[in-house]
Design an enzyme around this catalytic site. Sequence first.
Site, short mmCIF file in Angstrom:
data_model
loop_
_atom_site.label_atom_id
_atom_site.label_comp_id
_atom_site.label_asym_id
_atom_site.label_seq_id
_atom_site.Cartn_x
_atom_site.Cartn_y
_atom_site.Cartn_z
N GLY A 57 -2.82 -3.28 -1.93
CA GLY A 57 -1.54 -3.87 -1.59
C GLY A 57 -1.55 -4.54 -0.23
O GLY A 57 -2.49 -4.42 0.57
N SER B 252 -5.29 5.29 -1.10
CA SER B 252 -5.25 3.83 -1.05
C SER B 252 -6.53 3.25 -1.64
O SER B 252 -7.64 3.66 -1.31
CB SER B 252 -5.08 3.36 0.40
OG SER B 252 -5.13 1.95 0.47
N SER B 253 -6.37 2.27 -2.53
CA SER B 253 -7.53 1.57 -3.10
C SER B 253 -8.06 0.59 -2.07
O SER B 253 -7.34 -0.29 -1.61
CB SER B 253 -7.13 0.82 -4.38
OG SER B 253 -6.69 1.70 -5.37
N THR C 126 -2.01 2.42 -8.18
CA THR C 126 -3.14 3.08 -8.85
C THR C 126 -2.65 4.03 -9.94
O THR C 126 -3.19 4.05 -11.06
CB THR C 126 -3.99 3.84 -7.82
OG1 THR C 126 -4.49 2.91 -6.84
CG2 THR C 126 -5.17 4.52 -8.50
N SER D 289 0.84 -1.19 0.00
CA SER D 289 0.00 0.00 0.00
C SER D 289 0.88 1.24 0.00
O SER D 289 1.78 1.39 0.83
CB SER D 289 -0.90 0.00 1.24
OG SER D 289 -1.70 1.15 1.28
N GLY D 290 0.62 2.14 -0.95
CA GLY D 290 1.42 3.35 -1.07
C GLY D 290 2.57 3.22 -2.04
O GLY D 290 3.37 4.15 -2.17
N ASN E 117 -0.96 5.59 3.03
CA ASN E 117 -1.18 5.99 1.65
C ASN E 117 -2.34 6.98 1.61
O ASN E 117 -3.40 6.72 2.17
CB ASN E 117 -1.50 4.77 0.77
CG ASN E 117 -1.58 5.12 -0.70
OD1 ASN E 117 -1.32 6.25 -1.11
ND2 ASN E 117 -1.95 4.14 -1.51
N GLU F 77 -1.06 -5.21 3.53
CA GLU F 77 -1.20 -4.28 4.64
C GLU F 77 -0.84 -4.97 5.95
O GLU F 77 -1.18 -6.14 6.18
CB GLU F 77 -2.64 -3.74 4.72
CG GLU F 77 -3.02 -2.84 3.56
CD GLU F 77 -4.39 -2.24 3.71
OE1 GLU F 77 -4.72 -1.33 2.95
OE2 GLU F 77 -5.14 -2.70 4.60
#
Length: 1219
Positions: A583, A359-360, A314, A309-310, A356, A585
């Site tokens: 991602g 973040s998605s 995306t 994540s981050g 992030n 986590e």
Amino acid sequence: MMLSASPNTLAKSSLEEMLESLRQKDECQQQQPRDIPPALPSRPNSRARLPSARRSLPANFSVSSVVDDQNQNGSVASKQPEQEKREEGKRKVKDLRVPRKSFGSKKMRNGYRSESPYAAEKEEEDEVVKVAAAAAAAKVSAVENVEEEQKPEWNDNVEYFIKKKLRVWCRVANGQWQLGKIQSTAADTSLVMLSTANVVEVSTEELFPANPDILEGVENLIQLSYLNEPSVLYNLRVRYSQDVIYSKAGPVLIAVNPFKSVDIYGDDFISAYQTKAVDAPHVYAVADAAYDEMMREEKNQSIIISGESGAGKTETAKFAMQYLAALGGGSCGVEYEILKTTCILEAFGNAKTSRNANSSRFGKLIEIHFSAMGKICGAKLETLSFDQSRVVQLCNGERSYHIFYEFCAGASPALKERLKLKTASEYTYLNQSDCLTIDRVDDAQKFRKLLEAFDIVQISKEQQERVFALLAAVLWLGNVSFRVTDNENHVEVVADEAVTNAAMLMGCNSEELMVVLSTRKLQAGTDCISKKLTLRQATNMRDGIAKFIYASIFDWLVEQINIALEVGKSLTGRSISILDIYGFESFKNNSFEQFCINYANERLQQHFNRHLFKLEQEEYEEDGIDWTKVEFVDNQECLDLIEKKPIGLLTLLDEESNFPKATDLTFANKLKQHLKTNSCFKGERGRAFRVNHYAGEVLYDTNGFLEKNRDPLPADLINLLSSCDCELLKLFSTKMRGKSQKPLMLSDSTNQTVGTKFKGQLFKLMNKLENTSPHFIRCIKPNSKQLSRVYEEDLVLQQLRCCGVLEVVRISRSGYPTRLTHQEFAGRYGFLLSDKNVSQDPLSVSIAVLKQYEVHPEMYQVGYTKLYLRTGQIGVFEDRRKKVLQVIVCLQKHFRGRLSREYFQNVRNGALVLQSYVRGKNARRMVDIKAKIHAESLSEARAGELTAVINLQSAVRGWLARKRFSSMQRQKELLDVTTKSKRKAGRRVSEDKELPLEQFQVQPSAMSDLQKRVLKSEEALAQKEVENKALREQLRQFEERWSEYEVKMKSMEDTWQKQMSSLQMSLAAARKSLATENNPVQAGGRQDASMSPFGYDSEDTMSNGTTPGVRTPTTKFSNGNTPELRIRELNGSLNAVNHLAREFDQRRLNFDEDAKAIVEVKGGPQATPNGQQQPEDEFRRLKLRFETWKKDYKARLRETKARLHSDKGRHRKWWGKRG
């Protein structure tokens, strides 16, 4: 020994030999024991080897076991006692910390076949697992033994590095890698001088060779001479410091998040990668490769973007879609709609987390479809799971989904007034984390872009306002509060503006909403029980409604987007799928949502391993390729922990969710009881447990696991939503009612839990990816603070290890990425063979092509069914094929051009013949018509001429009659006078002499007749006088024309005189030049340049005088000629003059050119002494020719002049008098 076929003998082809070998293998297999592997057919030898990574050997390593294992091909594993196998497995986990397997083990061949593991779930037998684990342990021991034997080689390299003073990598006390030079070694330690001039003592085992400076910052890690962790870290750091964020690790693109804007995107870069002007690593290059492979092989592609994540997944996905939209843009504009969908999905599906800012919170797979011409014709969007809990619960420093903050900041005042909308800080769901804004992000501007995206994907204004009304209702539901009414903690809803506004926006009665939020109806037999809810239950009910509404809105938007991007009948089966998934986590508190996210990443990592490690190396072994296996981190054990039946984590969670009295604590205890034997699981005190994922160990808290997995939605709540005036809520409730028709019973549970649904969605997604050719992009997060130009080596190294970057590079360096079947290779490159006597079976053709172009044996291997080529070799064959095809196309072009020209000439000639016939027929028809017209006009002219002749004759006869009559009158008068005089004289003479009067008298009848004739003649004469007057006028006109021709003749004579003078001067100059060169001593040979070399004086070319004037024509005619005949004679004379003039011009040009040619030949560079007389002879012949023509021309000119002057004389004589 390589398979080949002799072209000059009757020996069997290579393919026949291989088939016969396979038949012999089957026969031997029937005779041999089942535990002995069958003999493989002969295959070409290869010296290709892959050096394995160096590791310490296990304590109980035995060389004999390795030898036996190599001789018996794995039979040791089957003979090893069960107790020894278990100890070996425990030792392996302890030494390596993570379960590692090598390719080619029984577990890989049995448990992971080339077929997709997602097509159907199959339970594995415990016996197979045990045997596979034992085999894997034996293989690891064998590999480690080989690596241990390589230690002396490294010791020799250490001495070499000391002698050459080469740099090495060493790990210092703070754990960082630094460059230095080895000073000395003693036992297992070495003294290293760092770049800071400090000398440190480190273990020799912690030293790694450093690459030379020329390899600093290479684009592809394959290019590194020494492949080790510090070298890879340093190479990425150098490129990252130069804002070069993309690197290659074999087939994998590594993208390091810069946390700032980098000028490597835009139309200029897109054009550069489209035209292949740039080949540097880039997300554009990956998208371009996927597009080219899709168009070339007509196979679906996928771009799988993964990372923590981050890490920038995306944004990378957006850049990939941007390039594909530019590459496949068409006239329908669907590519613009695809790009705008990211704005909608980010607003409703992304949120700010502690790691992030964007973040998605869901996984998405966008499948972009292309037409046969390579243009985008549509797309389809699929989503995976959705983090609903973020709507109602936030951690400190985090935000809910972006749409809430954008909606509150960017809505118009009128919209806010209609929806009773306030600022974000006044809503409990948004202000609970004390984070309402993001640095450098304008929520109001984002909302305006969202409205534009809604319009582009054809979501109407009315539907937009309905969505915004439900969003406002969710926010107001968060402000609904409860009041405790009794000692049992039962509650009732506080009637305030929150409930009123929420009910108004949902389109329902506020009292009904309050009842649903505070009570629950249960069906017990035929009775309906109404039960009050506690504070926690009521809060969960309120949050459940909010989560359901928001999740339904998200799903509805995805449906609308798919409708707008629908492919329809233009579906061709060509597509590129881009996967952007949340991602890995690992937070301080990890719950059910993090568990699902990390499970999805485990599956994604398995897909990565499957395509880059397992399938590739399994294919090598199955096809008989000489290959040294590469060790890699296999996460299959972790996947078994989560999803294996009957004791997998998800199975136990569903089982516990079915018990009404189960709690999160009982679930945790159950996990510890059943999963304690799994090395990836570790139980903790209370409700916590740990899972050793591929990316690291994560601590989970089971608090809320059961409730989130059940995700209950009571029947009375569904009934309330279905009775609302809002059409969207009715639609949502109808879908929910279709899933669960029965009311909730006391012991009922939902038909399918959240975990089971998530697993089904994940398997469906992975099954779709299995049917595509994958292209991997690994996003790396350089630091945890989201700062630019900050590079944390430990964090990057952890991600590289999780991604298996080093293993990928090792396989890429020693592997064979290009694989073609013998039929494909022979069909594509067989025509390049110059020797046509080679056996035509595909295997022989493939080998012959390789031999013809002298491909090094280490650059390829020949398998049973395929030909394996190293990186770059296929490009060489493609270049040669392209050149040969270009020559063939050139020959075909000329040949076809010749055929086309011949065909055109034939058609043209045929057309000309046809045209000639048609034009001839038309011409003959026109000639016939003109002949008829001419004949008619000629007959009319002749009639007119005859009439004129008759009139002229009548006039002449009348004139003659009048003349005769006048003569007769004069004679009569004379006779009368004579008679009178005689009478007078007779009277005087003698009367004796008397004459008779009768002889002098005219008879009266003759006189009357003569008078009549005179009258007729006078009338005819008067008529002829009129006609004669017209003829005189016509004659005057011809005389004027004659005068003009005389003037023209004079001017032509003057022109002839001047031209002849010029010709004489030219010829005199030519003769003078020839005379000077041929006989410079003879003075008598000189002639005057002013004289004509042909003896032609000017008198011959002059006229005999000007034409005298012509008098007015008279009516006197002679010799019976008429004016029409004279006019014809004049026209003939003028035509003769014109003919002489044209002949003179043509002759003058010819003689002038001949004279110039003689002069040029004489003075040219090719003249020789022997040929000096040739120009003189030519000149004499030219002069003779000129004299001959001159005499003839003078005679004809004088004859013409004589005719002209004679005609003028006749004209004067003929017309000299007037009547």
